[in-house]
Scaffold this active site. Structure first.
Site, PDB file in Angstrom:
ATOM      1  CB  CYS A 193      -0.749  -0.009   1.170  1.00  0.00           C
ATOM      2  SG  CYS A 193      -1.769   1.016   1.532  1.00  0.00           S
ATOM      3  CB  CYS A 247       0.664   1.739   3.921  1.00  0.00           C
ATOM      4  SG  CYS A 247      -1.374   1.046   3.740  1.00  0.00           S
TER       5      CYS A 247
END
Length: 114
Positions: free
Chosen positions: A33, A36
């Protein structure tokens, strides 16, 4: 403080039980991600401004068995950051955020713990 890694086996003790003593912030993320990977150094850096007695920063990788935690809390995207007080979710945010936003999130939830 660097985030303390938790998994499905340690979630109860390191997040829910510990939240009866201090604010616990849980970063639910995934290695693949992009947001993230942007948020992680920001949240780690901001957490250094606080004493560990005030709150505990934890992180769980949303993969394999750990996905049960994401499902339990209705996580629909990554990263999702959840604040826990007294064993219950009290707040959350999604996606990468700037340091000021993260600091404000922590401060608001520290008040809820008092």
């Amino acid at each position: 403080m660097a985030a303390l890694e938790v998994d499905i086996d340690t979630f109860e003790s390191l997040v829910l039980d510990e939240s009866h003593h201090r604010l616990v912030i849980l970063d639910i993320s995934a290695q693949w991600c992009g947001p993230c990977n942007i948020l992680e150094p920001i949240i780690n850096s901001v957490s250094l401004e606080y004493d560990e007695s005030e709150f505990l920063l934890t992180k769980i990788e949303a993969e394999d068995e750990n996905m049960k935690i994401a499902g339990r809390y209705g996580v629909r995207g990554f990263p999702t950051v959840i604040a826990f007080v007294n064993g219950k979710e009290v707040d959350r945010f999604h996606s990468a955020q700037n340091p000021e936003f993260v600091r404000n999130f922590i401060n608001i939830n520290l008040v809820k713990k008092k």
